[in-house]
Design an enzyme around this catalytic site. Sequence first.
Site, short mmCIF file in Angstrom:
data_model
loop_
_atom_site.label_atom_id
_atom_site.label_comp_id
_atom_site.label_asym_id
_atom_site.label_seq_id
_atom_site.Cartn_x
_atom_site.Cartn_y
_atom_site.Cartn_z
N CYS A 1 -10.44 -2.92 7.86
CA CYS A 1 -10.05 -1.50 7.93
C CYS A 1 -11.28 -0.65 8.18
CB CYS A 1 -9.37 -1.10 6.62
SG CYS A 1 -9.14 0.68 6.45
N CYS B 1 -8.32 6.49 10.12
CA CYS B 1 -7.06 6.93 10.73
C CYS B 1 -6.28 7.90 9.84
CB CYS B 1 -6.19 5.73 11.06
SG CYS B 1 -7.13 4.34 11.68
N THR C 1 -8.43 5.32 1.01
CA THR C 1 -9.18 4.58 2.02
C THR C 1 -10.39 5.38 2.50
OG1 THR C 1 -7.16 3.51 2.74
CG2 THR C 1 -8.97 3.52 4.31
N GLU D 1 -11.45 1.20 -0.86
CA GLU D 1 -10.40 1.97 -1.53
C GLU D 1 -10.96 2.42 -2.89
OE1 GLU D 1 -7.57 2.15 0.32
OE2 GLU D 1 -8.16 0.54 1.67
N HIS E 1 1.04 7.79 11.07
CA HIS E 1 0.24 6.77 10.39
C HIS E 1 0.87 5.38 10.44
CE1 HIS E 1 -3.27 5.78 8.22
NE2 HIS E 1 -2.65 5.42 7.12
N TYR F 1 -0.97 1.58 12.28
CA TYR F 1 -1.17 0.21 11.77
C TYR F 1 -1.22 -0.83 12.87
CZ TYR F 1 -1.84 1.00 6.89
OH TYR F 1 -2.42 1.35 5.70
N CYS G 1 -3.77 -1.13 14.13
CA CYS G 1 -5.11 -1.63 13.76
C CYS G 1 -5.04 -3.10 13.39
CB CYS G 1 -5.70 -0.81 12.61
SG CYS G 1 -4.84 -1.03 11.03
N GLU H 1 -3.07 -4.23 2.05
CA GLU H 1 -3.01 -2.90 2.66
C GLU H 1 -1.89 -2.84 3.69
OE1 GLU H 1 -6.28 -1.51 5.12
OE2 GLU H 1 -6.24 0.37 4.00
#
Length: 515
Positions: A109, A113, A200, A266, A301, A305, A307, A455
Amino acid sequence: MNDISTPPLARKKIANGAEYIESLRGRGLTIWLFGEKVEEPVDHPIIRPSINALARTYDLAVEHPDLASVVSPFTGERVSRFLHICTSAPDLVAQNKMQRRLGQLTGTCFQRCVGQDAFNALYSVTFEIDEQYATPYHARLNAFLTDMHRGNYVVGGAMTDVKGDRGKAPHEQTDPDLFVRIVRRSADGIWIRGAKAHQTGCINSHWMLVMPTMRLGPKDRDWAVVGAVPVDAPGITYIYGRQSCDTRAMEGGSIDPGNVMYGGQEAMVIFDDVFIPNELVFMDGETDFAAMLVQRFTAYHRRSYVCKSGVGDVLIGAAASIAEMNGADAASHVKDKLVEMTHLNETIYGTGIAASHQGFATKSGAFLADDMLANVCKHHVTKLPYDLGRIAQDLAGGLVATLPSEQDFRHPEIGELLKKYLAGRSTFSTEERMRMLRLIENMTLGRNAVGYLTESMHGAGSPQAQRIEIGRAMQLEYKKRLAKALAGITPELNPEEVVEELGGYFGRVFKLSQG
Ligand code: SF4
Ligand code: FE
């Protein structure tokens, strides 16, 4: 009190990863980790990999300006794409392409974002609050955004409240601080108190956008708050979250940590009466807009993901590499498993990027991603990376969980024994095989499994949150009418009974007219 025009952190526009890392030094944040205060997070071995991952977003913008930066409409200069308000569907798609590439580069991560998606959601929501209540939020947000562009800063988004009793609204909680709330108002601004969980990249940001976490009712007025806070504002405490195998980063060496460069971050953020001046307040008491904000934020959002498809690319590469190192890559079942991994991974990417392609204009001009497809993307993400991880572990073999330590491997007495007995295909060294196994362990069981698996499960909302949204938007009445018409039970719908779904930018989705 913070002056928006002179952010207290970096003094000049951040141009690359190295400058970004320097901008984080000496901020005097109150950070707790392992029961101790962290003096300088930049130099802490557990925190540094997460900073490196975020720094990669700056360097990608230098290497590929078209992919990871835009020309700011506010300053006329190039600025990170993470700070850009999307004004077209291709803008939304470009975010996804950047996110996949960064997942490939970091294997984890990269933390940027949430702020990107918060800015985009707030852009349209503040516009519509102002339209209804004649408030000044949208102009304030534009001024803040301009300042963030000037510095090319990292802005995090703080949404997830700690929530206390999940069956109760904020105002019904025994302790009212379990949702972040306004505790005091003056002519100059507001003071907030409460805590946001698993934030995050919060410590790696320069600023945070604090937002409500769910739909609110009229009695929740003090909880309907949105504001921007510098990460080093007085009154903020950070308590760092633990991740599986994180202390490996403190043991030295370069094999056992698995991903030697990068990690996620986190932390819990506690606001103890933190002041926000009026010019940085973008919602104060408009409870009826909390649901819209959360819904629009998640529409962005949940397709961010994708990502994880970039991270999945790394895991597929690791699985293929270890099969090769084990001498098993020619087996047909191995090839088939790699095909299966690719199919799962592209399913994530396909739904995410489709949500962006179906983006549509809000009243403000900002483009919003398709809510249904974004939820479908994120729902896949709660499942498919686990399947990818299972296959990667299958191909790695049991050694992924029983490999001796780097210290044993380097030891003068037993190191040679390990090199001899852990050898695989002769074209690879034993150390190369160990490194690949450690990477797979790290991504599916270790520190980066937090980013790739847990996550994926809970970030941007746990699976049930997506099922609720999918259930809301699934248009069952319309679909029943389609079936009944073909079964000869009811006549076919008249054209005037059918309307294009608002989110259907290309007119893909239809539903029953409301009247
Ligand atoms: Fe971005 Fe993915 Fe990290 Fe969320 S989990 S901040 S979408 S990289
Ligand atoms: Fe996340």
